[in-house]
Design an enzyme around this catalytic site. Structure first.
Site, mmCIF file in Angstrom:
data_model
loop_
_atom_site.group_PDB
_atom_site.id
_atom_site.type_symbol
_atom_site.label_atom_id
_atom_site.label_comp_id
_atom_site.label_asym_id
_atom_site.label_seq_id
_atom_site.Cartn_x
_atom_site.Cartn_y
_atom_site.Cartn_z
ATOM 1 N N GLY A 15 0.781 -1.238 0.000
ATOM 2 C CA GLY A 15 0.000 0.000 0.000
ATOM 3 C C GLY A 15 0.806 1.279 0.000
ATOM 4 O O GLY A 15 0.376 2.280 0.577
ATOM 5 N N SER A 16 1.944 1.281 -0.697
ATOM 6 C CA SER A 16 2.710 2.531 -0.709
ATOM 7 C C SER A 16 2.003 3.607 -1.540
ATOM 8 O O SER A 16 2.063 4.799 -1.197
ATOM 9 C CB SER A 16 4.144 2.304 -1.199
ATOM 10 O OG SER A 16 4.170 1.988 -2.561
ATOM 11 N N MET A 93 -4.753 -6.602 -6.969
ATOM 12 C CA MET A 93 -4.317 -7.647 -7.899
ATOM 13 C C MET A 93 -5.430 -8.613 -8.314
ATOM 14 O O MET A 93 -5.158 -9.770 -8.626
ATOM 15 C CB MET A 93 -3.130 -8.421 -7.295
ATOM 16 C CG MET A 93 -1.924 -7.555 -6.987
ATOM 17 S SD MET A 93 -1.327 -6.630 -8.438
ATOM 18 C CE MET A 93 -0.541 -7.951 -9.345
ATOM 19 N N ASN A 110 -6.966 3.844 -11.764
ATOM 20 C CA ASN A 110 -5.954 2.838 -11.432
ATOM 21 C C ASN A 110 -4.573 3.409 -11.723
ATOM 22 O O ASN A 110 -4.426 4.271 -12.590
ATOM 23 C CB ASN A 110 -6.183 1.595 -12.308
ATOM 24 C CG ASN A 110 -5.163 0.498 -12.041
ATOM 25 O OD1 ASN A 110 -4.847 0.193 -10.881
ATOM 26 N ND2 ASN A 110 -4.625 -0.096 -13.091
ATOM 27 N N HIS A 112 -0.909 2.063 -13.021
ATOM 28 C CA HIS A 112 -0.303 0.900 -13.667
ATOM 29 C C HIS A 112 1.182 1.207 -13.907
ATOM 30 O O HIS A 112 1.514 2.279 -14.417
ATOM 31 C CB HIS A 112 -1.016 0.622 -14.996
ATOM 32 C CG HIS A 112 -0.468 -0.577 -15.698
ATOM 33 N ND1 HIS A 112 -0.759 -1.859 -15.304
ATOM 34 C CD2 HIS A 112 0.375 -0.688 -16.766
ATOM 35 C CE1 HIS A 112 -0.134 -2.719 -16.101
ATOM 36 N NE2 HIS A 112 0.560 -2.027 -16.992
ATOM 37 N N GLU A 146 -11.924 -3.468 -20.275
ATOM 38 C CA GLU A 146 -10.727 -4.122 -20.819
ATOM 39 C C GLU A 146 -9.527 -3.816 -19.926
ATOM 40 O O GLU A 146 -9.299 -2.661 -19.540
ATOM 41 C CB GLU A 146 -10.469 -3.607 -22.241
ATOM 42 C CG GLU A 146 -9.458 -4.452 -22.996
ATOM 43 C CD GLU A 146 -9.059 -3.835 -24.340
ATOM 44 O OE1 GLU A 146 -8.027 -4.216 -24.869
ATOM 45 O OE2 GLU A 146 -9.794 -2.959 -24.829
HETATM 46 C C1 GRF Z 1 2.609 -0.623 -7.850
HETATM 47 O O1 GRF Z 1 3.750 -0.704 -8.638
HETATM 48 C C2 GRF Z 1 1.390 -0.510 -8.708
HETATM 49 O O2 GRF Z 1 1.569 0.286 -9.818
HETATM 50 C C3 GRF Z 1 1.214 -1.946 -9.114
HETATM 51 O O3 GRF Z 1 1.459 -2.675 -7.942
HETATM 52 C C4 GRF Z 1 2.355 -1.937 -7.121
HETATM 53 C C5 GRF Z 1 1.675 -1.745 -5.804
HETATM 54 O O4 GRF Z 1 2.523 -1.172 -4.865
HETATM 55 N N1 GRF Z 1 -0.053 -2.165 -9.729
HETATM 56 P P1 GRF Z 1 1.938 -0.561 -3.505
HETATM 57 O O5 GRF Z 1 1.082 -1.659 -2.862
HETATM 58 O O6 GRF Z 1 1.145 0.647 -3.856
HETATM 59 O O7 GRF Z 1 3.141 -0.266 -2.676
#
Ligand code: GRF
Length: 208
Positions: A15-16, A93, A110, A112, A146
């Site tokens: 959760g950063s 995820m 989101n 990405h 998508e």
């Molecule tokens: C991040 O790189 C995000 O873009 C990807 O998963 C990672 C999650 O990191 N989808 P965090 O949990 O926010 O630290």
């Protein structure tokens, strides 16, 4: 000052990015407040982090549901119960079904870890290294059914150096993720960036 939009952050891990949104939302003039954190994994470190900030943080464990639809219905119920107006996916995820995405379309964004439309899906840093690109980066986008295909709100790029491995790239990109996600959310929460006819339209210049 208009009222702050109520935002939920959906996570699966440390959760950063969630933390970067929580920190930005402390500012009195930030147009959103993080009102709820939902994880699909009970061990996600971000849950404790959010609770330490006094934010309601709950687990909806996907393994406890017979199918994806029932899992998503429970998340949707929690979001509505908390009167959530905008949803931020931040390292969440689980692929969301068109049913859920349609309910939140235009109100769900989101982050990405690639420069979309390049490198959708997982292991984006590996994909970038395999492709031999010299620049890589991250994207904040509206979520459409998508996968990783939604209209782009914000992007940042980083160089790819000779000898970089996946971890080097991930760390360099993550710094940019934390920088661009808060202003992108602010633009959406303030109604400055809007999903219109399948595109992100800015009625006010992009923040950040
Ligand atoms: C991040 O790189 C995000 O873009 C990807 O998963 C990672 C999650 O990191 N989808 P965090 O949990 O926010 O630290």
């Amino acid at each position: 000052m208009t009222t702050k939009k109520r935002v939920a952050v959906l996570i699966s891990g440390r959760g950063s990015n969630m933390t970067s949104l929580i920190e930005a939302a402390r500012a009195s003039d930030y147009p959103a407040q993080i009102s709820l954190v939902v994880s699909n994994r009970p061990e996600a470190g971000g849950l404790e982090r959010a609770r330490a900030e006094g934010i309601e943080a709950v687990c909806v464990d996907h393994r406890a549901f017979a199918d994806r639809e029932n899992f998503e219905r429970e998340i949707d119920r929690k979001l509505r119960h908390a009167a959530i107006e905008v949803v931020c996916l931040a390292g969440f995820m689980r692929v969301l079904t068109p049913w859920f995405v349609t309910r939140w379309v235009g109100r769900m964004i989101n982050i990405h870890p690639s420069l979309l439309p390049l490198f959708r899906g997982v292991r984006t840093h590996r994909q970038a290294l395999d492709a031999g690109v010299r620049v890589h980066g991250c994207t904040v986008h509206f979520v459409l059914p998508e996968l990783d295909a939604g209209p782009i709100i914000a992007q940042a790029c980083v160089p790819v150096h000779p000898g970089d491995g996946e971890d080097d790239l991930a760390a360099r990109v993550l710094v940019e993720e934390h920088r661009i996600y808060p202003p992108a959310l602010a633009s959406v929460a303030a109604g400055e960036a809007v999903l219109e006819d399948g595109r992100c339209v800015f009625h006010v210049s992009p923040r950040g």
